[in-house]
Scaffold this motif. Structure first.
Motif, PDB file in Angstrom:
ATOM      1  N   ALA A 134       0.780  -1.125  -0.241  1.00  0.00           N
ATOM      2  CA  ALA A 134      -0.086  -0.284   0.102  1.00  0.00           C
ATOM      3  C   ALA A 134       0.821   1.234  -0.194  1.00  0.00           C
ATOM      4  O   ALA A 134       0.587   2.097  -0.889  1.00  0.00           O
ATOM      5  CB  ALA A 134      -0.998   0.091   1.228  1.00  0.00           C
ATOM      6  N   THR A 135       1.893   1.097   0.769  1.00  0.00           N
ATOM      7  CA  THR A 135       2.775   2.329   0.872  1.00  0.00           C
ATOM      8  C   THR A 135       3.218   2.751  -0.365  1.00  0.00           C
ATOM      9  O   THR A 135       3.410   3.816  -0.858  1.00  0.00           O
ATOM     10  CB  THR A 135       3.740   2.129   1.933  1.00  0.00           C
ATOM     11  N   ARG A 136       3.896   1.693  -1.030  1.00  0.00           N
ATOM     12  CA  ARG A 136       4.578   1.820  -2.385  1.00  0.00           C
ATOM     13  C   ARG A 136       3.297   2.619  -3.236  1.00  0.00           C
ATOM     14  O   ARG A 136       3.994   3.250  -4.192  1.00  0.00           O
ATOM     15  CB  ARG A 136       5.081   0.578  -2.940  1.00  0.00           C
ATOM     16  N   LEU A 137       2.271   1.795  -3.473  1.00  0.00           N
ATOM     17  CA  LEU A 137       1.486   2.625  -4.204  1.00  0.00           C
ATOM     18  C   LEU A 137       0.899   4.136  -4.141  1.00  0.00           C
ATOM     19  O   LEU A 137       0.600   4.834  -4.753  1.00  0.00           O
ATOM     20  CB  LEU A 137      -0.144   1.504  -4.481  1.00  0.00           C
ATOM     21  N   PHE A 138       0.995   4.125  -2.682  1.00  0.00           N
ATOM     22  CA  PHE A 138       0.406   5.568  -2.247  1.00  0.00           C
ATOM     23  C   PHE A 138       1.496   6.720  -2.831  1.00  0.00           C
ATOM     24  O   PHE A 138       1.215   7.748  -3.146  1.00  0.00           O
ATOM     25  CB  PHE A 138       0.271   5.498  -0.702  1.00  0.00           C
ATOM     26  N   LEU A 139       2.590   6.269  -2.697  1.00  0.00           N
ATOM     27  CA  LEU A 139       3.940   6.981  -3.137  1.00  0.00           C
ATOM     28  C   LEU A 139       3.847   7.167  -4.505  1.00  0.00           C
ATOM     29  O   LEU A 139       4.125   8.329  -4.998  1.00  0.00           O
ATOM     30  CB  LEU A 139       5.248   6.531  -2.389  1.00  0.00           C
ATOM     31  N   GLN A 140       3.632   5.978  -5.200  1.00  0.00           N
ATOM     32  CA  GLN A 140       3.614   6.359  -6.728  1.00  0.00           C
ATOM     33  C   GLN A 140       2.497   6.989  -7.284  1.00  0.00           C
ATOM     34  O   GLN A 140       2.570   7.908  -8.287  1.00  0.00           O
ATOM     35  CB  GLN A 140       3.544   4.833  -7.365  1.00  0.00           C
ATOM     36  N   LYS A 141       1.266   6.658  -6.722  1.00  0.00           N
ATOM     37  CA  LYS A 141      -0.190   7.184  -7.284  1.00  0.00           C
ATOM     38  C   LYS A 141      -0.712   8.259  -6.574  1.00  0.00           C
ATOM     39  O   LYS A 141      -1.685   9.318  -7.258  1.00  0.00           O
ATOM     40  CB  LYS A 141      -1.013   6.001  -7.423  1.00  0.00           C
ATOM     41  N   GLY A 142      -0.349   8.512  -5.162  1.00  0.00           N
ATOM     42  CA  GLY A 142      -0.958   9.227  -4.355  1.00  0.00           C
ATOM     43  C   GLY A 142      -2.128   8.502  -3.487  1.00  0.00           C
ATOM     44  O   GLY A 142      -2.668   7.668  -3.944  1.00  0.00           O
ATOM     45  N   PHE A 143      -2.008   9.074  -2.147  1.00  0.00           N
ATOM     46  CA  PHE A 143      -3.079   8.359  -1.210  1.00  0.00           C
ATOM     47  C   PHE A 143      -4.389   8.137  -1.873  1.00  0.00           C
ATOM     48  O   PHE A 143      -5.128   7.463  -1.828  1.00  0.00           O
ATOM     49  CB  PHE A 143      -3.008   8.859  -0.032  1.00  0.00           C
ATOM     50  N   ASP A 144      -4.953   9.381  -2.201  1.00  0.00           N
ATOM     51  CA  ASP A 144      -6.444   9.582  -2.627  1.00  0.00           C
ATOM     52  C   ASP A 144      -6.755   8.745  -3.796  1.00  0.00           C
ATOM     53  O   ASP A 144      -7.842   8.601  -4.007  1.00  0.00           O
ATOM     54  CB  ASP A 144      -6.878  10.877  -2.557  1.00  0.00           C
ATOM     55  N   GLU A 145      -5.607   8.486  -4.695  1.00  0.00           N
ATOM     56  CA  GLU A 145      -6.080   8.196  -5.945  1.00  0.00           C
ATOM     57  C   GLU A 145      -5.939   6.457  -5.843  1.00  0.00           C
ATOM     58  O   GLU A 145      -6.009   5.739  -6.834  1.00  0.00           O
ATOM     59  CB  GLU A 145      -4.952   8.585  -7.039  1.00  0.00           C
ATOM     60  N   THR A 146      -5.362   5.912  -4.712  1.00  0.00           N
ATOM     61  CA  THR A 146      -5.223   4.521  -4.526  1.00  0.00           C
ATOM     62  C   THR A 146      -6.396   3.962  -4.193  1.00  0.00           C
ATOM     63  O   THR A 146      -7.057   4.247  -3.170  1.00  0.00           O
ATOM     64  CB  THR A 146      -4.050   4.289  -3.900  1.00  0.00           C
TER      65      THR A 146
ATOM     66  N   GLY B  49      10.132  10.918   6.530  1.00  0.00           N
ATOM     67  CA  GLY B  49      10.917  11.141   5.361  1.00  0.00           C
ATOM     68  C   GLY B  49      10.136  11.892   4.571  1.00  0.00           C
ATOM     69  O   GLY B  49       8.797  12.545   4.494  1.00  0.00           O
ATOM     70  N   PRO B  50      10.940  12.608   3.252  1.00  0.00           N
ATOM     71  CA  PRO B  50      10.420  13.551   2.533  1.00  0.00           C
ATOM     72  C   PRO B  50       9.281  13.060   1.561  1.00  0.00           C
ATOM     73  O   PRO B  50       8.123  13.817   1.515  1.00  0.00           O
ATOM     74  CB  PRO B  50      11.736  13.831   1.485  1.00  0.00           C
ATOM     75  N   ASP B  51       9.440  11.679   1.128  1.00  0.00           N
ATOM     76  CA  ASP B  51       8.165  11.330   0.071  1.00  0.00           C
ATOM     77  C   ASP B  51       7.076  11.119   1.047  1.00  0.00           C
ATOM     78  O   ASP B  51       6.095  11.407   0.475  1.00  0.00           O
ATOM     79  CB  ASP B  51       8.828   9.810  -0.448  1.00  0.00           C
ATOM     80  N   PHE B  52       7.222  10.316   2.081  1.00  0.00           N
ATOM     81  CA  PHE B  52       5.847  10.115   2.870  1.00  0.00           C
ATOM     82  C   PHE B  52       5.184  11.339   3.337  1.00  0.00           C
ATOM     83  O   PHE B  52       4.276  11.619   3.547  1.00  0.00           O
ATOM     84  CB  PHE B  52       6.225   9.065   4.051  1.00  0.00           C
ATOM     85  N   SER B  53       6.239  12.182   4.023  1.00  0.00           N
ATOM     86  CA  SER B  53       5.660  13.622   4.361  1.00  0.00           C
ATOM     87  C   SER B  53       4.905  14.484   3.482  1.00  0.00           C
ATOM     88  O   SER B  53       3.712  14.945   3.637  1.00  0.00           O
ATOM     89  CB  SER B  53       6.694  14.524   5.043  1.00  0.00           C
ATOM     90  N   ARG B  54       5.507  14.261   1.917  1.00  0.00           N
ATOM     91  CA  ARG B  54       4.751  14.932   1.023  1.00  0.00           C
ATOM     92  C   ARG B  54       3.432  14.327   0.669  1.00  0.00           C
ATOM     93  O   ARG B  54       2.474  14.973   0.372  1.00  0.00           O
ATOM     94  CB  ARG B  54       5.628  15.070  -0.186  1.00  0.00           C
TER      95      ARG B  54
END
Length: 211
Positions: free
Chosen positions: A24-36, A110-115
């Motif tokens: 899930a985290t990989r997908l959230f970072l790739q696509k965005g949370f709301d889009e996954t 971390g920056p990616d997760f915080s963003r």
């Protein structure tokens, strides 16, 4: 005492939970949370959609998977404070340790997760709710620690001040992370800023809830 080893069933459950969280985290970072979607997470983890929802009641809980530790953190610090230690002193010490360890519960994501969190209205709303839950848990712990009557507002007032301080410091960690600073710089900055924040609370709460 060392913890008892997990049964095979419990170990398998933890593995499945972690597998779902990782995909899930990989997908959230790739696509965005709301889009996954939950369906996409289930497919990536090779489990049924119902399995995902059995482990995580809401999608936000997959992203913010430290939410239980987060909401309980301040209350637990007060409950386990040393003899002769005030609630403020215990919380100050615990925060100092957390920033030295770059603890994710304190805000080091971390920056990616915080963003990802900053870019998601759903997650920012959920995070505010978790801050509120943490404050309520702290108020309950302070009420117990001081033997306050149910109608006594003092524990709630103290919790509001202490939780607000921690929320501010959490936000500063996120702010500095998104500004591109590394964890060592953030920890050094927060050590100085936390001293200022907790010092301002000292006159009002320095002797409150001494064990």
């Amino acid at each position: 005492m060392s913890a008892e080893p997990l049964s095979l069933r419990e170990a398998k459950k933890q593995e499945t939970r972690q597998l779902i969280s990782d995909h899930a985290t990989r997908l959230f970072l790739q696509k965005g949370f709301d889009e996954t979607t939950i369906a996409e997470i289930a497919t990536a983890a090779r489990v049924a959609k119902k399995t995902v929802t059995n482990y995580f009641a809401r999608k936000e809980d997959i992203a913010l998977d430290h939410h239980e530790a987060f909401t309980a953190s301040l209350a637990r610090t007060v409950e386990t404070r040393a003899q002769g230690e005030s609630a403020l002193a215990a919380l100050r010490c615990a925060f100092s340790t957390a920033i030295q360890e770059h603890d994710a519960v304190a805000g080091f994501a971390g920056p990616d997760f915080s963003r990802m969190i900053a870019d998601s209205p759903t997650l920012t709303t959920r995070l505010r709710d978790l801050h509120d839950q943490r404050e309520r848990a702290l108020a309950d712990a302070l009420a117990t620690a001081t033997g306050a009557a149910p109608e006594d507002i003092a524990p709630r007032a103290a919790a509001a001040q202490l939780a607000a301080a921690h929320s501010l410091l959490f936000s500063r960690i996120q702010e500095l992370t998104l500004a591109g600073h590394d964890n060592d710089h953030i920890a050094a900055t927060l050590a100085a800023e936390a001293t200022q924040v907790f010092d301002q609370l000292e006159p009002a709460l320095g002797d409150y809830a001494v064990r």
